[in-house]
Design a protein around this motif. Structure first.
Motif, PDB file in Angstrom:
ATOM      1  N   ASP A   1      20.147  62.527 -25.734  1.00 22.30           N
ATOM      2  CA  ASP A   1      19.004  62.602 -26.649  1.00 22.30           C
ATOM      3  C   ASP A   1      19.360  61.840 -27.927  1.00 22.30           C
ATOM      4  O   ASP A   1      20.209  62.275 -28.706  1.00 22.30           O
TER       5      ASP A   1
ATOM      6  N   ILE B   1      12.350  62.404 -26.506  1.00 26.55           N
ATOM      7  CA  ILE B   1      11.424  63.212 -25.723  1.00 26.55           C
ATOM      8  C   ILE B   1      10.111  62.490 -25.411  1.00 26.55           C
ATOM      9  O   ILE B   1       9.581  62.624 -24.307  1.00 26.55           O
ATOM     10  N   GLU B   2       9.591  61.691 -26.324  1.00 28.19           N
ATOM     11  CA  GLU B   2       8.295  61.073 -26.043  1.00 28.19           C
ATOM     12  C   GLU B   2       8.368  60.011 -24.937  1.00 28.19           C
ATOM     13  O   GLU B   2       7.458  59.906 -24.118  1.00 28.19           O
TER      14      GLU B   2
ATOM     15  N   ARG C   1       8.843  62.092 -21.633  1.00 23.38           N
ATOM     16  CA  ARG C   1       7.580  62.723 -21.201  1.00 23.38           C
ATOM     17  C   ARG C   1       6.646  61.688 -20.579  1.00 23.38           C
ATOM     18  O   ARG C   1       6.035  61.937 -19.533  1.00 23.38           O
TER      19      ARG C   1
ATOM     20  N   TYR D   1      10.900  71.584 -19.762  1.00 20.12           N
ATOM     21  CA  TYR D   1      11.736  70.915 -20.754  1.00 20.12           C
ATOM     22  C   TYR D   1      12.615  71.982 -21.412  1.00 20.12           C
ATOM     23  O   TYR D   1      12.113  72.866 -22.094  1.00 20.12           O
TER      24      TYR D   1
ATOM     25  N   TYR E   1      15.009  67.316 -28.753  1.00 22.67           N
ATOM     26  CA  TYR E   1      14.540  67.334 -30.131  1.00 22.67           C
ATOM     27  C   TYR E   1      13.081  66.919 -30.139  1.00 22.67           C
ATOM     28  O   TYR E   1      12.709  65.913 -29.519  1.00 22.67           O
ATOM     29  N   GLU E   2      12.259  67.695 -30.840  1.00 23.40           N
ATOM     30  CA  GLU E   2      10.859  67.305 -31.045  1.00 23.40           C
ATOM     31  C   GLU E   2      10.835  65.998 -31.838  1.00 23.40           C
ATOM     32  O   GLU E   2      11.847  65.600 -32.444  1.00 23.40           O
ATOM     33  N   ILE E   3       9.683  65.363 -31.895  1.00 28.12           N
ATOM     34  CA  ILE E   3       9.525  64.107 -32.631  1.00 28.12           C
ATOM     35  C   ILE E   3       9.910  64.285 -34.098  1.00 28.12           C
ATOM     36  O   ILE E   3      10.504  63.394 -34.707  1.00 28.12           O
ATOM     37  N   ASP E   4       9.632  65.467 -34.661  1.00 31.17           N
ATOM     38  CA  ASP E   4       9.963  65.716 -36.071  1.00 31.17           C
ATOM     39  C   ASP E   4      11.431  66.120 -36.274  1.00 31.17           C
ATOM     40  O   ASP E   4      11.843  66.429 -37.384  1.00 31.17           O
TER      41      ASP E   4
ATOM     42  N   THR F   1      12.975  68.766 -34.787  1.00 36.19           N
ATOM     43  CA  THR F   1      13.217  70.177 -34.499  1.00 36.19           C
ATOM     44  C   THR F   1      13.961  70.311 -33.167  1.00 36.19           C
ATOM     45  O   THR F   1      13.497  69.806 -32.148  1.00 36.19           O
TER      46      THR F   1
ATOM     47  N   ILE G   1      15.141  72.032 -29.772  1.00 38.57           N
ATOM     48  CA  ILE G   1      14.679  73.024 -28.804  1.00 38.57           C
ATOM     49  C   ILE G   1      15.834  73.278 -27.837  1.00 38.57           C
ATOM     50  O   ILE G   1      16.341  72.344 -27.211  1.00 38.57           O
TER      51      ILE G   1
END
Length: 151
Positions: free
Chosen positions: A42, A81-82, A85, A101, A105-108, A110, A112
């Motif tokens: 990631d 992640i984007e 996905r 999932y 890491y989220e786009i911002d 964060t 997970i």
């Protein structure tokens, strides 16, 4: 047909455009209800970001620790992640299966980190097994469990 398929730190070495067909082939050979566990680095992880090289616009162009050189890069694309996905949404797991999932890491930014059932397959680059991301606990890899539809 097989009960499970696992890939850890492999798909980033394959051209992104070739991956939907490869993933659909994995779907094809799995038994109904079987699992495909996918793990990719990631590139939102601080460790991977810090060790990577960027162009003048800030685009990641090379990770010197990924098994390649600046002339022959090891990673052909850099998972976040984007783009993962988007890739999986073009596969049979999206239309005829289940995608979970687990770590990313989220786009911002964060983090997970859902619980991973390691009895279904070991993933080494997680806070449970890699001291580099143990404290604070955070993802190093995008970890995804995909299940072929049960009939």
């Amino acid at each position: 047909s097989i009960d499970a398929f696992q890939s850890e730190d492999v798909f980033e070495h394959i051209e992104y455009v070739l991956l939907p067909q490869i993933i659909d082939d994995i779907y094809r050979v799995l038994k109904n209800g079987a699992i495909f566990r996918l793990s990719l680095p990631d590139y939102r992880c601080d460790i991977l970001r810090k060790r990577s090289l960027y162009d003048f616009e800030g685009n990641l162009v090379y990770d010197p620790f990924d098994g390649g050189t600046d002339k022959t890069p090891g990673h052909l694309w850099f998972p976040v992640i984007e783009n993962v996905r988007k890739l999986l949404e073009s596969t049979k797991f999206y239309t005829h299966g289940t995608i979970e999932y687990l770590h990313f890491y989220e786009i911002d930014g964060t983090p997970i980190t859902k619980t991973i059932d390691y009895s279904l397959g070991m993933v080494r680059r997680t806070p449970d097994h890699d001291y580099r991301v143990k404290t604070p606990s955070r993802p190093m890899s995008i970890v995804i469990d995909m299940y072929k539809e049960s009939k």
